[in-house]
Each structure stands twice: as C-alpha cells, then as structure tokens.
Design an enzyme around this catalytic site. Structure first.
Site, PDB file in Angstrom:
ATOM      1  N   LEU A 148       0.718  -1.306  -0.192  1.00 57.14           N
ATOM      2  CA  LEU A 148       0.176   0.024  -0.204  1.00 57.14           C
ATOM      3  C   LEU A 148       0.811   1.312  -0.066  1.00 57.14           C
ATOM      4  CD1 LEU A 148      -3.015   0.970   0.048  1.00 57.14           C
ATOM      5  CD2 LEU A 148      -2.813   0.800   2.491  1.00 57.14           C
ATOM      6  N   GLY A 165       0.234   0.971  -4.716  1.00 50.68           N
ATOM      7  CA  GLY A 165      -0.981   0.312  -4.155  1.00 50.68           C
ATOM      8  C   GLY A 165      -1.783   1.472  -3.444  1.00 50.68           C
ATOM      9  N   ALA A 166      -1.542   2.510  -3.083  1.00 55.33           N
ATOM     10  CA  ALA A 166      -2.470   3.302  -2.678  1.00 55.33           C
ATOM     11  C   ALA A 166      -3.358   4.135  -3.959  1.00 55.33           C
ATOM     12  CB  ALA A 166      -1.920   4.792  -1.755  1.00 55.33           C
ATOM     13  N   LYS A 179       8.842  -5.262 -12.298  1.00 55.76           N
ATOM     14  CA  LYS A 179       9.626  -5.902 -13.321  1.00 55.76           C
ATOM     15  C   LYS A 179      10.770  -6.427 -12.876  1.00 55.76           C
ATOM     16  CE  LYS A 179       9.923  -1.411 -11.849  1.00 55.76           C
ATOM     17  NZ  LYS A 179       9.054  -0.202 -12.044  1.00 55.76           N
ATOM     18  N   GLU A 191       0.707  -5.213 -16.896  1.00 60.03           N
ATOM     19  CA  GLU A 191       1.050  -4.074 -17.480  1.00 60.03           C
ATOM     20  C   GLU A 191       1.781  -2.750 -17.005  1.00 60.03           C
ATOM     21  OE1 GLU A 191      -0.288  -3.294 -21.127  1.00 60.03           O
ATOM     22  OE2 GLU A 191       1.302  -2.050 -20.283  1.00 60.03           O
ATOM     23  N   GLY A 235       4.746   2.232 -16.756  1.00 63.52           N
ATOM     24  CA  GLY A 235       3.687   2.793 -16.005  1.00 63.52           C
ATOM     25  C   GLY A 235       2.259   2.554 -16.618  1.00 63.52           C
ATOM     26  N   GLY A 283       7.384  10.133  -5.943  1.00 62.13           N
ATOM     27  CA  GLY A 283       6.937   8.563  -6.045  1.00 62.13           C
ATOM     28  C   GLY A 283       7.260   7.887  -7.245  1.00 62.13           C
ATOM     29  N   GLU A 318      12.386   3.966  -7.520  1.00 56.06           N
ATOM     30  CA  GLU A 318      12.263   2.801  -7.077  1.00 56.06           C
ATOM     31  C   GLU A 318      12.577   2.943  -5.232  1.00 56.06           C
ATOM     32  OE1 GLU A 318      11.125  -0.157  -8.105  1.00 56.06           O
ATOM     33  OE2 GLU A 318      10.798   1.348  -9.818  1.00 56.06           O
ATOM     34  N   LYS A 341      13.122  -3.903 -17.609  1.00 61.14           N
ATOM     35  CA  LYS A 341      11.945  -3.587 -18.460  1.00 61.14           C
ATOM     36  C   LYS A 341      12.289  -4.085 -19.877  1.00 61.14           C
ATOM     37  CE  LYS A 341      10.125   0.135 -15.668  1.00 61.14           C
ATOM     38  NZ  LYS A 341      10.394   1.719 -15.330  1.00 61.14           N
TER      39      LYS A 341
END
Ligand SMILES: NC(=O)C1=CN([C@@H]2O[C@H](COP(=O)(O)OP(=O)(O)OC[C@H]3O[C@@H](n4cnc5c(N)ncnc54)[C@H](OP(=O)(O)O)[C@@H]3O)[C@@H](O)[C@H]2O)C=CC1
Ligand SMILES: N[C@@H](CC=O)C(=O)O
Ligand code: NA
Length: 441
Positions: free
Chosen positions: A10, A14-15, A102, A126, A131, A184, A187, A202
């Site tokens: 989260l 997640g959020a 990934k 996906e 993204g 955000g 990583e 990727k």
C-alpha cells in the site's frame, strides 16, 4: 457477488490502486464489482493517503495469498523477496496475479509463468513497463501478427525526469533525484533507476514478449546515468543531440544462421534532436516498436507515479474480472490440463541468443582532456585509423582546467575496435583523461 481482490503493498502504487477501486464512477461498470478484501503492508501504523477499514490491513501477507475468498492477488510490494514467494504461493492457491514488479518478472518470469500455466491462472503485468502506458498488452495482443524487428524506448521515468531537469535548468543530479523520490517515481532503492537496472528489467520483459523467448537478464549490457554531467549535456546540445537513457532490443541480421540473435542493451545515448524519442521529457516514457508489416508504432505517456501506474494495475484487474465474469477461467483441455487464452498468458520455451556488446556496431561520442600540444589531434586520429574506426567529426572545443578539450564523434564501428583504439589513445603522451564516452544513435 463481487470479485475479491487481495492487495500486497500500500505504497505509491498500492494507494493509487485503492484510490481507483474506491472511486468507480464514470469508469468501467465492472469496477463496481471489485472489492478490496485484504491489504498487506509492513507497518500498520504508517499514515496512508487512502482510508481503509483497520480490519482490512494485515502484516501477514501469506494469509492474503491463501485466503479462499480472494480471486485476484495484486503484488505491488517491489523487490525480489518476499514478492516471488508470495506470487508463487498465490498461484498455487489458484489466484490470478496482477503485478507491477519488473524486477521479479525479469528474473523469475518463467518460473512464475510456468506455475501459472500449470495452475490455470493468469499473470498480468501491464504496470511493470511504462507505468500507465499500454505496451505489454498491445505487444501480446494488438501487434501479435507482426514480426517484431526492434523495440526501443525511454522506459525509466526517474532518469528521464533527472536528465530533463539537468538539461533544462542545469540542475544538480542529487537535488533532482530527491525530487523524483518525493514524487513517487523512484524505486525504494533508487540505484535501480540511476544505474539502469530498472530499464534493463523492463527491456528484458519487452524483448521476451517481442521475440517470443526467454531472456537471460544477466546478458543485458547495462549502463546508467551517473557519469552524465552538465558538460556532456551541453556538448551534446551544441552537436544537435539530446541525451536519453534508452533500452534497446533489436534483431541482428544473421543470414547464415537459422536462429535469430538479438542485441539488448541499456545505456545513455545521444539522440539526434529530430528523433521521435528526443523530445520525450520529464517522467514521460515512450516506446518505439518496429514490426513487419505494421512499421513504426510509438507508445507515449507517464511512465511512473501513483495514478498512471495504478491505471495499468486496475485495468489488468478488470481484464481478469471480465474473464471470471464470463466463465473463461478454469477451462480445461481435452487431456484435463488447464486451458488459458494464449494471447493473454505468456510462457516461453527457449532462450533467445543475445550478442555480446563488443560485437555490435555503434557510433560513439568521446571527450578527451589533453595537453594543448601541436599534433595531438593528429595522433588521436591515427590511433582511431589504426583500428579502422572512421570519424565523423573532431572538434577542439575549448580549454578546461588548463587542458584542451577535444570532442570526437565516430561513424558506426564495432564496439571492440573502438575500445582498442581508446586504449591506444590513453597511452599517448599528452592525453590527460578520457573524460566521457557515450553511444550515439
Ligand atoms: N512508483 C512507481 O511509479 C512505479 C512502481 N512500479 C513498481 O510497483 C511496485 C511498488 O512500487 P511502489 O508503490 O513505488 O513502492 P513503495 O515502496 O511505495 O510501496 C511498497 C509497499 O509494499 C509494502 N511492503 C514492501 N515490502 C514488504 C514486506 N516485506 N512485507 C509487507 N509489506 C511490504 C510497503 O509497506 P509499508 O507501506 O508498510 O512500508 C509498501 O506499502 C514495485 O515493484 C515498483 O517497481 C511500477 C511502475 C511505476
Ligand atoms: N522507478 C520507475 C518506476 C516505474 O517503473 C521509473 O522511474 O520508471
Ligand atoms: Na504499461
């Protein structure tokens, strides 16, 4: 009754995922049939940007992947472990998987896809590349009639954001990296972004889909952007180039061989400003795919951040929910083995052959710091000539710290010959430093 979703993680993604799931209005009606059942986190006390019933949150992630009520497990933890083990456990318990990870897919994809095929469940990813940009499913489905020649792209939002701000504002690397983390994009360990590892993960995934084979992640040549300075950006600009971190996968022409050999690499690249990828800035990603017969197709959009990435995650959840709704899950072949939609599932038998970077032909940009002696440019030219490295331009750009600065751009040459010439040049008296070597498209 709705489809119960178990969320592992989260954080940023997640959020963002919860935000879409909690706001179904004016989105696909099937969204209303999804229910967030359990959410796994590391810390129960952390403030979150989304509200969820306390009973929903748990630190016992194994209890989510084994929960008989959950149909779809969404893995947005990041990292290799416990992500891999939890995904495999969820599959073993008959859950469909959506992941944005990934790192885990590029290293353990085949193990995961084989387990999924045996269990008759789907693994959709996906969000793992580009993204919010739809590129995985288009490669699997909309472009599946093509023989893919090449896949080339800006596939890391953090480094593109850093390079753009360095180019536009002359900003310092570290300050911009901090901003990318705040936004955000980066990583949990931004080394993965800055050193090109995330982009290598990727391009491995894209190449596997494009060429229909397994990719040895360790065989991918990978360089990041730490060595890119304001000086390089400024010289590249004067020469008519933008510097971008590219992931490149290309089929090599090997007329004598029945098997295809691929080149797959990640490195900063001087791109001519007129190239379609050169003007892709900030957190935007773009992937240019060339196929036969479709020709060039380019995918563009936000490659990182909560909302765009969650857009891909939730679309994958909906795709699985749609299969569940029409009973296209759990189907069997005549021999009793699970039957999966071959365009949605991805499982490959053989490894693709990847050519070592030394054997590839490329153009190079190199900046030397030298003593300002007469004849030094001639000696550099002779060393390149000795190795059959032909030069497009040689410019004495000016003086820096008491040294003459010489910038060379080569024609397309074998990387091995270029490196041999460079070693020879480094031994010339009067060469103070090979200050920078970059590849040119
Ligand atoms: N951020 C982005 O723009 C994009 C990210 N991705 C991928 O999405 C995934 C998630 O990224 P992101 O959301 O940015 O990551 P974050 O670090 O923001 O979030 C990770 C979440 O997972 C939880 N978590 C991590 N490890 C554990 C563990 N061992 N046990 C329990 N909970 C754990 C954390 O819990 P807690 O909150 O309690 O610390 C946190 O909620 C990664 O694979 C990333 O590569 C893909 C595309 C874009
Ligand atoms: N850290 C990644 C996040 C998305 O994959 C990036 O910057 O692109
Ligand atoms: Na995507």
């Amino acid at each position: 009754m709705g489809f119960k979703v178990g969320l592992l993680g989260l954080g940023t993604v997640g959020a963002g995922t919860v935000q879409i799931l909690q706001n179904p209005a004016q989105r696909h009606p099937l969204l209303k049939e999804l229910e967030i059942h359990r959410v796994g986190v590391r810390s129960l006390d952390k403030p979150r940007p989304v509200e969820l019933p306390a009973s929903c949150l748990t630190t016992d992630l194994e209890s989510i992947v084994t929960d008989p009520e959950i149909a779809i497990v969404v893995e947005v933890l990041g990292g290799l472990e416990p992500a891999r083990t939890l995904i495999l456990s969820a599959i073993a318990h008959g859950k469909h998987i959506v992941t944005a990870n990934k790192a885990v897919i590029s290293r353990f994809g085949e193990e995961i896809f084989q387990a999924a095929a045996a269990a008759g469940v789907y693994v959709l990813l996906e969000a793992a590349v580009g993204g919010g940009i739809p590129v995985i499913e288009p490669l699997k489905q909309s472009l599946c009639s093509n023989r893919i020649q090449s896949v080339m792209g800006i596939i890391n939002g953090t480094t593109n954001y850093i390079l753009t701000r360095m180019q536009q504002e002359g900003a310092e690397f570290d300050a911009v990296l901090d901003d990318a983390q705040q936004l955000g994009y980066a990583e949990a360990d931004p080394t993965a972004d800055v050193d090109g590892l995330d982009a290598a993960d990727k391009i491995a995934i894209l190449a596997s889909l494009a060429y229909g084979g397994k990719i040895d992640r360790d065989a991918i040549h990978c360089e990041g952007i730490r060595q890119i300075t304001a000086t390089e950006i400024s010289y590249a600009d004067k020469l008519g180039y933008s510097i971008k971190l590219l992931g490149i996968a290309d089929r090599l022409e090997t007329p004598d061989s029945a098997e295809d050999t691929l080149q797959i690499r990640v490195h900063p690249t001087l791109l001519p400003k007129a190239h379609p990828l050169a003007s892709v800035n900030d957190v935007f990603n773009a992937i240019l795919i060339e196929g036969d017969p479709v020709g060039q197709v380019m995918f563009f959009g936000r490659g990182a951040g909560a909302g765009p990435t969650a857009s891909a995650v939730v679309s994958d959840i909906l795709n699985i929910a749609a299969l569940l709704k029409v009973g296209r899950d759990g189907m069997k072949q005549s021999d009793g083995k699970p039957l999966l939609d071959p365009l949605l599932a991805c499982e490959h038998q053989d490894y693709c052959a990847i050519a070592p970077i030394e054997t590839l032909n490329m153009r190079f940009y190199v900046r030397f710091l030298t003593q300002d002696n007469p004849g030094i440019i001639g000696r550099i030219g002779t060393s390149f000539g000795d190795q059959n490295v032909s030069l497009e331009s040689v410019v004495q750009a000016g003086m820096r710290d008491g040294h003459a600065e010489i910038v060379v751009v080569t024609h397309e040459v074998p990387e091995g010959s270029f490196r041999q010439a460079l070693a020879q040049i480094e031994a010339i008296p009067g060469i103070a430093q090979v200050a920078s070597v970059l590849r040119v498209l």
